[in-house]
Design an enzyme around this catalytic site. Structure first.
Site, PDB file in Angstrom:
ATOM      1  CB  CYS A 186     -91.923   0.384 -31.195  1.00  0.00           C
ATOM      2  SG  CYS A 186     -90.633   1.628 -31.019  1.00  0.00           S
ATOM      3  CB  CYS A 241     -84.333   3.999 -33.656  1.00  0.00           C
ATOM      4  SG  CYS A 241     -84.776   2.433 -32.895  1.00  0.00           S
ATOM      5  CB  CYS A 298     -86.774  -3.534 -32.744  1.00  0.00           C
ATOM      6  SG  CYS A 298     -86.749  -3.311 -30.954  1.00  0.00           S
ATOM      7  CD  GLN A 316     -74.902 -13.317 -21.693  1.00  0.00           C
ATOM      8  OE1 GLN A 316     -75.530 -12.614 -22.482  1.00  0.00           O
ATOM      9  NE2 GLN A 316     -74.055 -14.243 -22.095  1.00  0.00           N
ATOM     10  CG  ASP A 336     -69.765 -16.054 -24.225  1.00  0.00           C
ATOM     11  OD1 ASP A 336     -70.107 -15.740 -25.382  1.00  0.00           O
ATOM     12  OD2 ASP A 336     -70.408 -15.732 -23.213  1.00  0.00           O
ATOM     13  CB  CYS A 345     -73.580 -12.965 -29.738  1.00  0.00           C
ATOM     14  SG  CYS A 345     -72.023 -12.110 -30.015  1.00  0.00           S
TER      15      CYS A 345
END
Length: 454
Positions: free
Chosen positions: A76, A82, A85, A286, A384, A411
């Site tokens: 990338c 940014c 990732c 999701q 969740d 998460c």
């Protein structure tokens, strides 16, 4: 060496011996942990100290002396610029190892648990896997441009394409910003509270052809609205719905205020575990359906429900887990605080011909209390929650219903570990845990655990 001896701009040669929860490499100088972005365990680096505080020290990697086998050249061009990732400098196998360790470190050190995750379920692909993309819009050098903010800033990094977003996101962003430039619509300035276009929000079905673009604007487009629709459709012919969100709120909330359908269907239809789901722009779904299916199969395994069992699904969103459970349980009750999501969940149950699922709009803790008053005695409770986890009151409300098993999907390993400790105090013990890589090439990881009443 004390704190005062570590000074900004000093150079050190170090060996990286661990990772932070955000995938920063960690080394130690004089007993102090130093966080060094984009370094890997086992590597030797010459680093420069760039920030020293009483709680943390940060370094910049300047010269690689010894390279780890897991190091990869990022595909990338925006990596490190940014705020997206975190792990493109790692092999995917190295990333999975980091994530499994992250989960187990949280369970051990925060949750004080002896049970660890027995493995991590990796993804079959880590490119263009996201079915949802959000791009910010800002004026850059006098032109409206779209991209992502630099980490911890409002400095926009202009993005022409993103390796983990679906391709519609970049196409739609280009179309909208070109339209803005042609017809002189300015980007919204969050600091000044002036301007027009704030974000471009896209969803694309993994199974099927639905593709919805939502333009988030502070004012709308007036007489140019039909021109906007035609411009997007001409540049993105795959689009099946265009929505305008008038968001006048101050702050960085992406979707807020009123929604107007400009073209087609505002909802995206997708399938998950052979069930059909209609998802409105604000409803949770999701972002990585193939991995979500693996996660839900593990949830069903942990829940181990039968046709005689009642199951409570808290934070149910558009009802994805609830409807998967309904195929095995006697009765499923889903609860969610977002009204639009509950409406989606009810519609999804009807469209799938599921009659043993009920959905109520309520906060998780409130739902548990009210259902207990109604005499509901769930055999299993599935939760969740969002990244902040559950409130202590919500945990205690769930425990007061005395389910045999609690299946917790998380998460955020840190808040999961914290909440498991609260469940422990209510008489529940951690039995099993599995990590799932829902978000490849980022530092985020999903975890699913089974707790049983002692």
């Amino acid at each position: 060496m004390d704190i005062a001896e570590l000074k900004k701009n000093e150079l050190y040669t170090v060996v990286i011996d661990g990772y932070s929860s955000e995938a920063l490499g960690v080394c130690r100088i004089g007993g102090r942990a130093v966080f060094v972005p984009k370094t890997l365990v086992g590597e030797e680096w010459k680093i420069r100290i760039v920030k020293v505080t009483s709680t943390a020290v940060y370094g910049k990697a300047e010269e690689l002396i010894k390279c780890a086998d897991e190091r990869r050249v990022s595909e990338c061009p925006y990596y490190g610029k940014c705020g997206g990732c975190d792990t493109l400098h790692m092999s995917y196998e190295g990333e999975l190892g980091f994530k499994l360790d992250k989960v187990n470190n949280a369970l051990t050190h925060i949750g004080k648990q002896t049970v660890k995750a027995d493995g991590i379920i990796g993804a079959d692909t880590y490119l263009h896997y996201r079915n949802k993309g959000i791009m910010a819009v800002a004026d850059v050098n006098g032109r409206p441009r779209a991209g992502f903010f630099r980490e911890r800033s409002h400095d926009l990094i202009v993005i022409d394409d993103c390796l983990i977003q679906n391709d519609l996101c970049a196409k739609a962003a280009r179309a909208v910003t070109q339209f803005m430039e042609r017809y002189s619509f300015p980007a919204y300035d969050e600091l000044k509270g002036r301007g027009n276009v704030r974000n471009i929000f896209c969803r694309r079905a993994y199974h099927g052809n639905d593709a919805v673009v939502c333009v988030v604007s502070a004012k709308g487009f007036g007489a140019h609205t039909e021109k906007l629709v035609a411009f997007i459709r001409n540049n993105c012919p795959e689009v099946t719905g265009i929505v305008l969100n008038i968001n006048k709120s101050r702050g960085n909330t992406v979707l807020d205020g009123e929604f107007y359908t400009l073209f087609g269907d505002p909802d995206m239809t997708d399938t998950l575990c052979d069930l059909r789901f209609d998802i409105s722009p604000r409803a949770f779904f999701q972002i990585n359906p193939p991995q979500a299916e693996k996660l839900y199969m593990k949830a069903l395994e942990y829940a181990a429900v039968t046709r005689e069992d009642t199951v409570l699904d808290l934070y149910c969103g558009a009802g994805t887990i609830s409807l998967c459970l309904a195929g095995r349980a006697g009765k499923v009750i889903g609860a969610e605080i977002v009204p639009q999501a509950i409406e989606n969940a009810r519609e999804n149950a009807e469209k799938n011909g599921i009659e043993n699922a009920e959905f109520i709009c309520a906060d998780a803790g409130q739902a548990a209390v009210e259902l207990k008053k109604r005499g509901v005695t769930p055999k299993v409770v599935v939760v969740d929650p969002p990244r902040k986890g559950m409130s202590e009151d919500a945990v205690k409300a769930v425990a007061s219903m005395e389910p045999e098993r609690v299946v917790y999907v998380s998460c955020n390993p840190a808040t999961l570990a914290r909440d498991i400790s609260v469940f422990n105090s209510c008489g529940y013990e951690l039995e099993k845990a599995t990590a799932v890589d829902m978000f490849p090439r980022t530092s985020h990881v999903e975890t699913i655990v089974l707790m049983s009443r002692a």
